[in-house]
Design an enzyme around this catalytic site. Structure first.
Site, PDB file in Angstrom:
ATOM      1  CG  HIS A  63      -1.932   1.082   1.256  1.00 11.13           C
ATOM      2  ND1 HIS A  63      -3.094   0.985   1.994  1.00 11.13           N
ATOM      3  CD2 HIS A  63      -1.985   2.296   0.655  1.00 11.13           C
ATOM      4  CE1 HIS A  63      -3.807   2.091   1.842  1.00 11.13           C
ATOM      5  NE2 HIS A  63      -3.134   2.908   1.026  1.00 11.13           N
ATOM      6  CG  HIS A  65      -1.302   6.415  -2.253  1.00  9.10           C
ATOM      7  ND1 HIS A  65      -2.377   6.025  -3.020  1.00  9.10           N
ATOM      8  CD2 HIS A  65      -1.629   6.097  -0.970  1.00  9.10           C
ATOM      9  CE1 HIS A  65      -3.317   5.516  -2.239  1.00  9.10           C
ATOM     10  NE2 HIS A  65      -2.882   5.540  -0.998  1.00  9.10           N
ATOM     11  CG  HIS A 199     -10.899   5.147   3.165  1.00 12.29           C
ATOM     12  ND1 HIS A 199     -10.533   6.454   3.400  1.00 12.29           N
ATOM     13  CD2 HIS A 199      -9.773   4.529   2.730  1.00 12.29           C
ATOM     14  CE1 HIS A 199      -9.262   6.626   3.115  1.00 12.29           C
ATOM     15  NE2 HIS A 199      -8.768   5.474   2.709  1.00 12.29           N
ATOM     16  CG  HIS A 220      -5.333   3.230   6.189  1.00  8.25           C
ATOM     17  ND1 HIS A 220      -6.674   3.451   6.421  1.00  8.25           N
ATOM     18  CD2 HIS A 220      -5.073   3.820   4.998  1.00  8.25           C
ATOM     19  CE1 HIS A 220      -7.195   4.123   5.422  1.00  8.25           C
ATOM     20  NE2 HIS A 220      -6.242   4.354   4.534  1.00  8.25           N
ATOM     21  CG  ASP A 252       3.337   7.288  10.538  1.00  9.06           C
ATOM     22  OD1 ASP A 252       2.573   6.886  11.446  1.00  9.06           O
ATOM     23  OD2 ASP A 252       2.980   8.133   9.689  1.00  9.06           O
ATOM     24  CG  ASP A 278      -1.478   5.300   3.192  1.00  8.37           C
ATOM     25  OD1 ASP A 278      -1.618   5.308   1.951  1.00  8.37           O
ATOM     26  OD2 ASP A 278      -2.295   5.825   3.971  1.00  8.37           O
ATOM     27  CB  ALA A 313      -3.039  13.438   2.801  1.00 10.10           C
ATOM     28  N   GLY A 314      -1.834  10.144   3.846  1.00  9.72           N
ATOM     29  CA  GLY A 314      -0.719   9.246   3.617  1.00  9.72           C
ATOM     30  C   GLY A 314       0.436   9.572   4.540  1.00  9.72           C
TER      31      GLY A 314
END
Length: 390
Positions: A63, A65, A199, A220, A252, A278, A313-314
């Site tokens: 995963h 982006h 989500h 996630h 993280d 992510d 966002a990620g």
């Protein structure tokens, strides 16, 4: 290419032992002691002494982006190759391109560039396939998803995407509470995709039905998701409880508190957790302004958030840092956390027959790390070696 790794601490059967690894033509031939004495090893074989180093299966990030200035949604084939080389520097031998919810035209374009990448000369980590994050997602928990592009299940569209990808869409994230999603999961699986739920603000019962219908993972966990309440466990509780579903974790230290990481692992066990990054295009780069799909993103102190409303966002996480953080957050040994980014993701997306462990006849995908859990070498499909970028 023929390669012999000598005297490494080799990870097999969830533990380490000093062994040699013989690699030829991109495959692992044999794992054992004193292999240099065996007949059959060619005189041209490269010998790499890895004494004192740990040899683990190559890390797999299912995963992500983007990284190093490349966003998956707008990446050209040559850009995917940039990510492949960066990923190898971080110990990754295989990764999936996560396409954020986008228009049909842009999604097909991104898929087409993935197909074109497969025809290019290649170095570094292998792009294993595609992860679709959406578009069958709940608006209330959209995160960075463009709300106007979210929709109810459209199997005709999904089939079009899969045909365009040559069957390489391996993974998709859907929200169970969206009308028609639970019923569509068996049909999505028939298209060759592992289904993740996320989500989502789904209640406990709806999430349980999605899992019963074949959802294999949760995206996630704890992020962009309705959380546990003592009277209403919701999707979070359903995922923690059920041992048939994997739980993705972004380790993280921002997306999940270390205590939450420990809680998830206590509930799921290391057998049913998957570490992901992510990551977005800012991974490997300094703070600044970037984008994620159609969204503008600002990164400050390594933390990526939407410019529009401050939604996270990620991440800017890398795979090797995820492994380091898992050890730091949990107190577990390297041997205990290795499956979260090797064996488990490989099993989830259906590639464990060829990678994810160190065994004869499997792809020679290996990550070699030192006592500080820093990458020394990455060997991807027998190609040696990719040193860590500093």
């Amino acid at each position: 290419m023929e390669l012999l790794l000598r005297h490494g601490k080799v990870y097999q059967n969830h533990g380490f032992a000093e062994k040699d690894v013989w690699i030829k033509d991109g495959k692992i031939v044999k794992v054992g002691e004193n292999l240099d004495a065996l007949p059959g090893i060619g005189s041209e074989a490269k010998i790499l002494d890895v004494s004192g180093l740990s040899v683990i299966p190559g890390l797999i990030d299912i995963h992500t982006h983007g990284a190093v200035g490349v966003d998956v949604n707008s990446a050209q084939a040559e850009d995917f190759e940039k990510i492949c080389r960066f990923q190898a520097s971080q110990g990754v031998t295989g990764w999936q391109a996560s396409i954020l919810t986008d228009t049909r035209e842009q999604t097909l374009w991104a898929i087409g560039e993935y197909r074109r990448w497969k025809q290019l000369p290649h170095e570094g980590a292998t792009l294993l396939g595609i992860h679709l994050e959406g578009p069958f997602l709940a608006k209330e928990y959209k995160g960075a998803m463009p709300e106007h592009l979210l929709k109810t299940p459209d199997l005709k569209l999904l089939k079009e995407y899969q045909e365009a990808a040559g069957g390489d869409i391996r993974y998709i994230t859907v929200s169970p509470e969206v009308e028609g999603v639970v019923e569509a999961i068996p049909e999505i699986k028939k298209l060759g995709m592992a289904v993740a739920i996320g989500h989502s603000g789904a209640d406990y019962e709806t999430a349980r039905r999605a899992i019963a219908n074949g959802a294999a993972s949760a995206t996630h966990v704890g992020n962009a998701m309705r959380l546990l309440h003592q009277h209403e466990p919701a999707i979070f509780g359903a995922v923690l409880e059920d041992q048939n579903v994997y739980a993705e974790m972004i380790c993280d230290g921002r997306h999940l508190h270390p205590g939450t990481v420990r809680l998830i692992l206590k509930a799921k066990g290391v057998e049913h957790a998957v570490a992901i990054t992510d990551s977005i295009m800012a991974a490997g780069l300094p703070d600044g302004f970037y984008h994620l799909g159609v969204n503008e993103v600002v990164v400050k102190d390594g933390d990526a958030k939407l410019v529009s409303d401050g939604t996270r966002a990620g991440s800017t996480l890398t795979a090797v840092r995820a492994i380091q953080n898992l050890v730091k957050f949990t107190g577990k040994s390297l041997a205990e956390v290795v499956p979260l980014m090797t064996e488990n993701p490989a099993k989830l997306i259906g590639i464990y027959d060829r990678t994810g462990s160190i065994a004869p006849e499997k792809d020679a995908d290996l990550t070699i790390i030192d006592e500080n859990l820093e990458v020394v070498y990455t060997i991807a499909r027998g190609n040696c070696c990719y040193p860590q970028s500093k």
